[in-house]
Scaffold this motif. Structure first.
Motif, PDB file in Angstrom:
ATOM      1  N   GLN A 293      38.360  42.566  25.856  1.00 36.86           N
ATOM      2  CA  GLN A 293      39.643  43.236  25.758  1.00 36.86           C
ATOM      3  C   GLN A 293      40.635  42.042  26.195  1.00 36.86           C
ATOM      4  O   GLN A 293      41.580  42.182  26.825  1.00 36.86           O
ATOM      5  CB  GLN A 293      39.893  44.326  26.775  1.00 36.86           C
ATOM      6  CG  GLN A 293      38.891  45.517  26.223  1.00 36.86           C
ATOM      7  CD  GLN A 293      39.099  46.715  27.402  1.00 36.86           C
ATOM      8  OE1 GLN A 293      39.741  46.548  28.277  1.00 36.86           O
ATOM      9  NE2 GLN A 293      38.669  47.871  26.831  1.00 36.86           N
ATOM     10  N   GLY A 294      40.368  40.843  25.577  1.00 43.51           N
ATOM     11  CA  GLY A 294      41.668  39.930  25.554  1.00 43.51           C
ATOM     12  C   GLY A 294      41.663  39.003  26.580  1.00 43.51           C
ATOM     13  O   GLY A 294      42.583  38.288  27.026  1.00 43.51           O
TER      14      GLY A 294
ATOM     15  N   ASP B 188      29.929  49.294  30.242  1.00 48.34           N
ATOM     16  CA  ASP B 188      30.634  50.254  30.854  1.00 48.34           C
ATOM     17  C   ASP B 188      31.811  50.084  31.609  1.00 48.34           C
ATOM     18  O   ASP B 188      32.491  50.541  32.823  1.00 48.34           O
ATOM     19  CB  ASP B 188      29.736  51.298  31.797  1.00 48.34           C
ATOM     20  CG  ASP B 188      30.690  52.647  32.298  1.00 48.34           C
ATOM     21  OD1 ASP B 188      31.428  53.149  31.466  1.00 48.34           O
ATOM     22  OD2 ASP B 188      30.454  53.110  33.238  1.00 48.34           O
ATOM     23  N   GLY B 189      32.690  48.734  31.070  1.00 51.44           N
ATOM     24  CA  GLY B 189      33.678  48.205  31.805  1.00 51.44           C
ATOM     25  C   GLY B 189      33.336  47.563  32.987  1.00 51.44           C
ATOM     26  O   GLY B 189      34.481  47.358  33.612  1.00 51.44           O
TER      27      GLY B 189
ATOM     28  N   ARG C 216      38.790  44.041  34.303  1.00 55.70           N
ATOM     29  CA  ARG C 216      40.189  44.620  33.880  1.00 55.70           C
ATOM     30  C   ARG C 216      41.115  43.487  34.273  1.00 55.70           C
ATOM     31  O   ARG C 216      40.832  42.479  34.799  1.00 55.70           O
ATOM     32  CB  ARG C 216      40.585  45.797  34.722  1.00 55.70           C
ATOM     33  CG  ARG C 216      40.590  45.386  36.254  1.00 55.70           C
ATOM     34  CD  ARG C 216      40.642  46.682  37.028  1.00 55.70           C
ATOM     35  NE  ARG C 216      40.830  46.719  38.364  1.00 55.70           N
ATOM     36  CZ  ARG C 216      40.806  47.639  39.288  1.00 55.70           C
ATOM     37  NH1 ARG C 216      40.842  48.941  38.810  1.00 55.70           N
ATOM     38  NH2 ARG C 216      40.744  47.340  40.466  1.00 55.70           N
ATOM     39  N   ALA C 217      42.299  43.427  33.599  1.00 54.53           N
ATOM     40  CA  ALA C 217      43.244  42.373  33.694  1.00 54.53           C
ATOM     41  C   ALA C 217      43.819  42.400  35.109  1.00 54.53           C
ATOM     42  O   ALA C 217      44.163  40.988  35.433  1.00 54.53           O
ATOM     43  CB  ALA C 217      44.524  42.480  32.724  1.00 54.53           C
ATOM     44  N   ARG C 218      44.356  43.387  35.530  1.00 55.59           N
ATOM     45  CA  ARG C 218      44.563  43.502  37.027  1.00 55.59           C
ATOM     46  C   ARG C 218      43.645  42.784  38.256  1.00 55.59           C
ATOM     47  O   ARG C 218      42.473  42.934  37.956  1.00 55.59           O
ATOM     48  CB  ARG C 218      45.306  44.657  37.299  1.00 55.59           C
ATOM     49  CG  ARG C 218      44.379  45.735  37.457  1.00 55.59           C
ATOM     50  CD  ARG C 218      45.082  47.254  37.662  1.00 55.59           C
ATOM     51  NE  ARG C 218      44.632  48.189  38.218  1.00 55.59           N
ATOM     52  CZ  ARG C 218      44.009  48.883  36.855  1.00 55.59           C
ATOM     53  NH1 ARG C 218      44.290  48.597  35.656  1.00 55.59           N
ATOM     54  NH2 ARG C 218      43.336  49.854  37.258  1.00 55.59           N
ATOM     55  N   SER C 219      44.096  42.646  39.416  1.00 59.59           N
ATOM     56  CA  SER C 219      43.181  42.084  40.300  1.00 59.59           C
ATOM     57  C   SER C 219      41.873  43.328  40.488  1.00 59.59           C
ATOM     58  O   SER C 219      42.039  44.456  40.691  1.00 59.59           O
ATOM     59  CB  SER C 219      43.891  42.104  41.736  1.00 59.59           C
ATOM     60  OG  SER C 219      42.841  41.627  42.705  1.00 59.59           O
ATOM     61  N   SER C 220      40.718  42.651  40.460  1.00 55.88           N
ATOM     62  CA  SER C 220      39.656  43.206  40.757  1.00 55.88           C
ATOM     63  C   SER C 220      39.096  43.083  42.174  1.00 55.88           C
ATOM     64  O   SER C 220      39.358  42.297  42.741  1.00 55.88           O
ATOM     65  CB  SER C 220      38.560  42.989  39.602  1.00 55.88           C
ATOM     66  OG  SER C 220      37.315  43.766  39.846  1.00 55.88           O
ATOM     67  N   ARG C 221      38.010  43.604  42.348  1.00 57.82           N
ATOM     68  CA  ARG C 221      37.068  43.444  43.783  1.00 57.82           C
ATOM     69  C   ARG C 221      35.825  43.745  43.585  1.00 57.82           C
ATOM     70  O   ARG C 221      35.362  44.090  42.370  1.00 57.82           O
ATOM     71  CB  ARG C 221      37.685  44.235  44.985  1.00 57.82           C
ATOM     72  CG  ARG C 221      37.582  45.960  44.822  1.00 57.82           C
ATOM     73  CD  ARG C 221      38.115  46.354  45.982  1.00 57.82           C
ATOM     74  NE  ARG C 221      38.234  47.955  45.593  1.00 57.82           N
ATOM     75  CZ  ARG C 221      37.066  48.440  46.169  1.00 57.82           C
ATOM     76  NH1 ARG C 221      36.142  48.001  46.788  1.00 57.82           N
ATOM     77  NH2 ARG C 221      37.033  49.803  46.119  1.00 57.82           N
ATOM     78  N   ASN C 222      34.940  43.491  44.515  1.00 61.40           N
ATOM     79  CA  ASN C 222      33.470  43.744  44.262  1.00 61.40           C
ATOM     80  C   ASN C 222      33.326  45.037  44.615  1.00 61.40           C
ATOM     81  O   ASN C 222      33.631  45.625  45.436  1.00 61.40           O
ATOM     82  CB  ASN C 222      32.835  42.826  45.719  1.00 61.40           C
ATOM     83  CG  ASN C 222      31.221  43.127  45.387  1.00 61.40           C
ATOM     84  OD1 ASN C 222      30.869  43.856  44.664  1.00 61.40           O
ATOM     85  ND2 ASN C 222      30.757  42.531  46.530  1.00 61.40           N
TER      86      ASN C 222
END
Length: 494
Positions: free
Chosen positions: A389-390, A427-428, A449-455
């Protein structure tokens, strides 16, 4: 509730997780020409050779604190220095893995000393002799091979210590290439086919680990490259359809309707998928001691203008080969910024490479490659990147990073430690294994995802290198600490 299966062997220096589910779903067009079901993970990096499960049911959004529930555990499957670090392939309800196993055939202390004396004599009287006095300083300071290996470690790489150790290994151990088939639903071993092999230490700069390619399943055949050969077997019972002698490689075969492509010391080599006959060879190069990294990499199929091309990376740089003619079309040196052994991730005419020093994106055509951006951090023998997704997702030496596909701009980064372990996406969610052979291994999950992720989940598995390979609900992993013999297990992921 639909039950799903996620399978991942925690042995992968170059590995990737395999996923299998039982619910019917449309399958994306795979890189190989033979059709596969949505429940298959038939080759290195999955059905489309990009680390992405193209379809499947929803998985857990977060794992329990102590990790997913254990479903089953197989019998012993050696890994790392004792068996290699390849990934699991899943097809037709079966799971397959290559094991470059070693077995110590001389254990008696007196015999170990006799072997030492024999090798010392060989090294001190042959070509490029080593002074016997230097070697004999070790005499009487060890009783077992493990004690010897610990003692010689500081001198082993490139010097006489390495020559001494390899000489002893050849006499003390026996190696085999084994393709192991398990029932994906129960973990029961269905068959095991073994062939004479060699060890990583015997292969010079190829390293200290067993051959670590991932098998490819096409129709009723499984193709696997090992330490001493390329093997084509029946998936029904492991019987040999054909085999051909090759040199040591970590490369995972790419199979089309007519050919098997694998990277060896001589370069990218094509073999007939039907007979194993050699079709052509194209040198992919390298420089100095880093030439060893060429047979660590695996190529990916790229389509342009309705024609198939092969794209790969070695220390010579990114390259493109015409598979019909066996002709090198171009090589892009990459200024040593992305050298290494990862598999390129493709998105249309963009190729993203994660190397030892950076992540790089190239706009490619059959005529040339043009560098678009360079970003990312150091990642020794980097894992293969993901494009989704980019965004580009890259596992570095100590972080997982999200980069903009068009610009390379950093969007977020999270602490990790899995530079050897190529991540997978399902599944993303991004799943990968952290750490390396001398530290504990954890399996981790992040949102793609483009915004901040976490574990969103983490559980300890073992000490080893691995990747993820995923397509549904159980997960395979050797549990005992490295370098003892491991086993494969399945855990619930939904």
């Amino acid at each position: 509730m639909t039950r799903t299966l996620c399978i991942s062997l925690i042995t992968g220096i170059l590995g990737a997780v395999a996923v299998l589910w039982t619910a019917p779903a449309p399958a994306a067009e795979p890189a190989v020409t033979q059709p596969h079901t949505a429940a298959d993970w038939p080759q290195w990096r999955g059905p489309t050779r990009d680390g992405i499960a193209p379809a499947g049911p929803k998985l857990l959004d977060a794992w329990p604190e102590d990790g997913p529930r254990l479903i089953w555990k197989s019998g012993p499957i050696p890994s790392a220095v004792n068996g290699g670090s390849g990934s699991i392939t899943v097809a037709q309800g079966k799971a397959f893995v290559l094991v470059n196993a070693r077995k110590q055939i001389i254990t008696d202390e007196n015999q170990i000393q006799a072997v030492f004396d024999e090798v010392v004599k060989e090294l001190s009287t042959g070509r490029d002799p080593v002074p016997a006095g230097a070697l004999l300083k070790l005499k009487g300071k060890f009783r077992t091979y493990d004690e010897f290996a610990t003692l010689i470690q500081p001198d082993r790489d490139g010097g006489w210590g390495h020559r001494l150790q390899v000489g002893i290994i050849k006499k003390v151990f026996r190696y085999t290439d084994a393709i192991v088939c398990l029932d994906a639903a129960t973990g029961k071993e269905l068959w095991r086919s073994e062939f004479p092999g060699i060890g990583g230490d015997e292969a010079g700069d190829m390293g200290h680990f067993g051959a670590s390619g991932t098998p490819a399943v096409v129709g009723d055949r499984i193709y696997s490259s090992g330490s001493a050969g390329l093997y084509c077997l029946s998936i029904k019972d492991g019987s040999v359809i054909w085999q051909t002698r090759t040199d040591y490689t970590h490369s995972s075969p790419l199979v089309t309707d007519h050919a098997v492509f694998v990277v060896l010391h001589e370069g990218l080599v094509a073999f007939s998928a039907q007979t194993g006959a050699k079709l052509w060879s194209v040198p992919v190069g390298g420089y100095g001691v880093f030439q060893c990294f060429a047979p660590c990499s695996s190529v990916v199929e790229w389509m342009s203008g309705g024609k198939s091309y092969l794209v790969g990376v070695a220390n010579c740089g990114l390259y493109c080969v015409d598979p019909d003619k066996g002709k090198m079309l171009w090589q892009e040196p990459m200024a040593k910024q992305a050298e290494g052994s990862s598999t390129p991730a493709m998105d249309g005419d963009l190729a993203v490479v994660h190397g030892d020093k950076a992540v790089q994106a190239y706009k490619i055509s059959p005529e040339k490659a043009e560098l678009i951006w360079t970003a990312g951090k150091h990642a020794y023998r980097a894992a293969s990147p993901l494009i989704y997704q980019g965004n580009v997702y890259a596992v570095t030496t100590d972080e997982i990073q999200c980069l903009d596909l068009k610009t390379g701009a950093l969007k977020w980064q999270e602490k990790s430690n899995g530079n050897y372990c190529s991540p997978i996406l399902v599944d993303g969610k991004i799943i990968h294994n952290t750490g390396h052979a001398w530290y504990p291994i954890f399996t981790m999950m992040f949102r793609a995802r483009a915004r901040s992720s976490r574990n969103w989940g983490c559980f300890r598995t073992t000490r080893n290198w691995t990747s993820s390979s995923r397509k549904a609900r159980w997960r395979l992993a050797p549990l005992p600490p490295w370098p003892t013999d491991g086993s494969t297990c399945a855990v619930a992921a939904q």
